[in-house]
Design an enzyme around this catalytic site. Structure first.
Site, PDB file in Angstrom:
ATOM      1  N   PHE A   1       0.819  -1.221  -0.133  1.00 30.88           N
ATOM      2  CA  PHE A   1       0.023   0.077  -0.071  1.00 30.88           C
ATOM      3  C   PHE A   1       0.994   1.362  -0.018  1.00 30.88           C
ATOM      4  O   PHE A   1       1.681   1.433   0.832  1.00 30.88           O
ATOM      5  CB  PHE A   1      -0.820   0.076   1.363  1.00 30.88           C
ATOM      6  CG  PHE A   1      -2.058   1.223   1.192  1.00 30.88           C
ATOM      7  CD1 PHE A   1      -3.083   1.021   0.337  1.00 30.88           C
ATOM      8  CD2 PHE A   1      -1.537   2.505   1.554  1.00 30.88           C
ATOM      9  CE1 PHE A   1      -3.766   2.061   0.321  1.00 30.88           C
ATOM     10  CE2 PHE A   1      -2.472   3.622   1.191  1.00 30.88           C
ATOM     11  CZ  PHE A   1      -3.723   3.389   0.759  1.00 30.88           C
TER      12      PHE A   1
ATOM     13  N   ASP B   1       9.437   2.769   1.816  1.00 28.92           N
ATOM     14  CA  ASP B   1       8.390   3.446   2.063  1.00 28.92           C
ATOM     15  C   ASP B   1       8.177   3.527   3.687  1.00 28.92           C
ATOM     16  O   ASP B   1       7.651   2.644   4.226  1.00 28.92           O
ATOM     17  CB  ASP B   1       7.058   3.147   1.278  1.00 28.92           C
ATOM     18  CG  ASP B   1       5.947   4.061   1.619  1.00 28.92           C
ATOM     19  OD1 ASP B   1       6.061   4.898   2.505  1.00 28.92           O
ATOM     20  OD2 ASP B   1       5.064   3.949   0.926  1.00 28.92           O
TER      21      ASP B   1
ATOM     22  N   LYS C   1       2.764  11.256   6.795  1.00 27.22           N
ATOM     23  CA  LYS C   1       1.922  11.256   7.994  1.00 27.22           C
ATOM     24  C   LYS C   1       2.310  11.989   9.366  1.00 27.22           C
ATOM     25  O   LYS C   1       2.149  13.364   9.152  1.00 27.22           O
ATOM     26  CB  LYS C   1       1.702   9.879   8.070  1.00 27.22           C
ATOM     27  CG  LYS C   1       1.015   8.968   7.207  1.00 27.22           C
ATOM     28  CD  LYS C   1       0.583   7.616   7.706  1.00 27.22           C
ATOM     29  CE  LYS C   1       0.122   6.795   6.721  1.00 27.22           C
ATOM     30  NZ  LYS C   1      -1.356   7.033   6.189  1.00 27.22           N
TER      31      LYS C   1
HETATM   32  C1  LIG Z   1       3.223   3.160   3.453  1.00 28.98           C
HETATM   33  C2  LIG Z   1       2.148   4.158   2.887  1.00 28.98           C
HETATM   34  N1  LIG Z   1       2.679   4.803   2.011  1.00 28.98           N
HETATM   35  C3  LIG Z   1       2.119   5.672   1.329  1.00 28.98           C
HETATM   36  C4  LIG Z   1       0.807   6.163   1.780  1.00 28.98           C
HETATM   37  C5  LIG Z   1      -0.086   7.108   1.277  1.00 28.98           C
HETATM   38  O1  LIG Z   1      -0.135   8.342   2.141  1.00 28.98           O
HETATM   39  P1  LIG Z   1      -1.247   9.572   1.904  1.00 28.98           P
HETATM   40  O2  LIG Z   1      -2.444   8.739   2.389  1.00 28.98           O
HETATM   41  O3  LIG Z   1      -0.866  10.780   2.797  1.00 28.98           O
HETATM   42  O4  LIG Z   1      -1.187   9.735   0.325  1.00 28.98           O
HETATM   43  C6  LIG Z   1       0.456   5.585   2.996  1.00 28.98           C
HETATM   44  C7  LIG Z   1      -0.917   5.610   3.610  1.00 28.98           C
HETATM   45  O5  LIG Z   1      -1.691   4.874   4.359  1.00 28.98           O
HETATM   46  C8  LIG Z   1       1.284   4.379   3.615  1.00 28.98           C
HETATM   47  O6  LIG Z   1       0.703   3.626   4.559  1.00 28.98           O
END
Ligand SMILES: Cc1ncc(COP(=O)(O)O)c(C=O)c1O
Length: 406
Positions: A144, A229, A258
């Site tokens: 994700f 990530d 976040k």
């Molecule tokens: C590992 C990871 N990458 C990217 C994102 C995407 O972030 P955003 O919702 O701020 O676009 C999330 C969101 O849950 C995430 O958990």
């Protein structure tokens, strides 16, 4: 306009006028402070989700709110057409925290991931020598990384992916944690491997020990960038500044988001060393709001909190209690639990209840959590939670499961 006072009245209004892209618990938050939120009917809850780790320091952390207020009185947005006096200090502090030379600031997590993918492709063409248009990026099953069209192109979650095609080409998916599959998937055209050090949305899936160091070595050996990530796993959640640190691994690029915005403003970033980051040149990438002074001031205050190491140490210290208390639930309503720092995935016995039902029952008892993939729930309380409050969370879950078992 109608006078709204009950949770249900707000929910009904939202239902009519806000798109149905979420299915929230029936709690309408009006006020939030520290680890607690209070709804419009005056019920108070422990927030054990922390905005999917966007609230690592709790709601309205006084130091972070003060940094935002101070900056609101100075300047809020310049665009990158001009410099501002907050961006440099923020990038310097964040680069120091994560051990990289340079930062590219964006706003949301998905934008940071998109940015990292663009950097990796450009690096492949300009540095590695891949023929233009041929770059491949290896991703993991169960990933994700956000909701943009390119990112959901390589999601295997039908809800995230289906009916949004055509997909962006250039991505190859392999099973999460499978080094041999990654090795087999690498070709001369491979630019990068994109990995979550722990898969949060998948249910806090922690890879086998040795996977991340093995991946690091493989990427080095094959001249492929390792992109971690850390948007959900980073910034103290797992007891270290970055989840990769747990196994002493340094990725080539990190995506962060976040908690970087302190739960106040959206702030995300890509961190990389200069030899990678410098493929980005003026005019080749940008964002109107990325690196704005308000975001940079809050982001710098967040990084300053983390540079003391105290929140990471607290998360590490509470990991034992968290794991021990949740471990007691296995065989008593839970099938498995996974814990790293103050982050847990709990697989509820699907015969007993769904994750959503468990979260509704938890909310009735004053704890907010989030389900994922059917029968799993996630707990990620603010890193400011005390041991007693953490036990309150685990005791509440134990009582929900005990009642469901009858
Ligand atoms: C590992 C990871 N990458 C990217 C994102 C995407 O972030 P955003 O919702 O701020 O676009 C999330 C969101 O849950 C995430 O958990």
């Amino acid at each position: 306009m109608t006078e709204l006072s009950t949770n249900q009245a707000f929910i009904d209004l939202e239902d009519q006028v806000a798109a149905h892209n979420y299915s929230p618990l029936p709690v309408v938050v009006e006020h939030a402070e520290g680890i607690h939120v209070t709804d419009v009917e005056g019920n108070t809850y422990i927030d054990a989700l922390s905005g999917y780790s966007a609230l690592n320091f709790g709601h309205r952390h006084p130091g972070l709110v003060q940094a935002a207020k101070d900056q609101l009185d100075r300047s809020t947005l310049t665009s990158r057409a001009f410099h501002n006096d907050q961006l440099g200090p923020f990038c310097e502090a964040l680069a120091r925290l994560v051990g990289k030379d340079m930062i590219l600031p964006m706003n949301t997590g998905a934008e940071a991931v998109e940015t990292a993918l663009k950097i990796a492709r450009k690096w492949a063409y300009q540095v590695k020598g891949v023929a233009d248009g041929q770059a491949e990026i290896i991703v993991m099953d169960g990933n994700f990384h956000g909701r943009t069209t390119t990112i959901i192109s390589f999601s295997d979650d039908p809800e995230a992916h289906d009916h949004y095609g055509p997909s962006t080409p250039g991505f190859v998916a392999v099973p999460y944690g499978d080094l041999a599959a990654i090795e087999a998937a690498i070709t001369d055209n491979t630019a990068a491997v994109l990995v979550e050090p722990i898969q949060g949305e998948q249910g806090v899936m922690i890879p086998q020990e040795g996977f991340l160091p093995g991946l690091r070595q493989l990427c080095t050996d094959r001249n492929v960038l390792m992109i971690a990530d850390e948007i959900q796993s980073g910034l103290g959640r797992t007891g270290t500044s970055l989840a990769c640190e747990y196994e002493g691994v340094e990725a080539d690029m990190y995506t962060l988001g976040k908690a970087l915005g302190g739960g106040i403003v959206p702030v995300s970033a890509v961190a990389a060393d200069a030899d990678v980051m410098n493929v980005i040149t003026p005019g080749t990438h940008g964002s109107t709001f990325g690196g704005n002074p308000l975001a940079a001031a809050v982001g710098k205050a967040v990084v300053d909190l983390l540079l003391t190491g105290e929140h990471q140490a607290h998360a590490k210290q509470l990991e034992g209690v968290f794991a021990e208390e949740l471990g007691k639930l296995v065989g008593h309503g839970a099938e498995a639990v996974r814990v790293r720092g103050l982050w847990a995935g709990i697989d509820i016995d699907p015969e007993l209840m769904t994750g959503k039902e468990a979260c509704k029952a938890l909310a009735k008892k004053g704890v907010l959590a989030k389900d994922t993939h059917g029968s799993t729930i996630r707990l990620a309380p603010p890193l400011t939670i005390t041991e007693d409050e953490l036990r309150q969370v685990t005791d509440t879950l134990a009582s929900v499961l005990a009642e469901a078992r009858g």
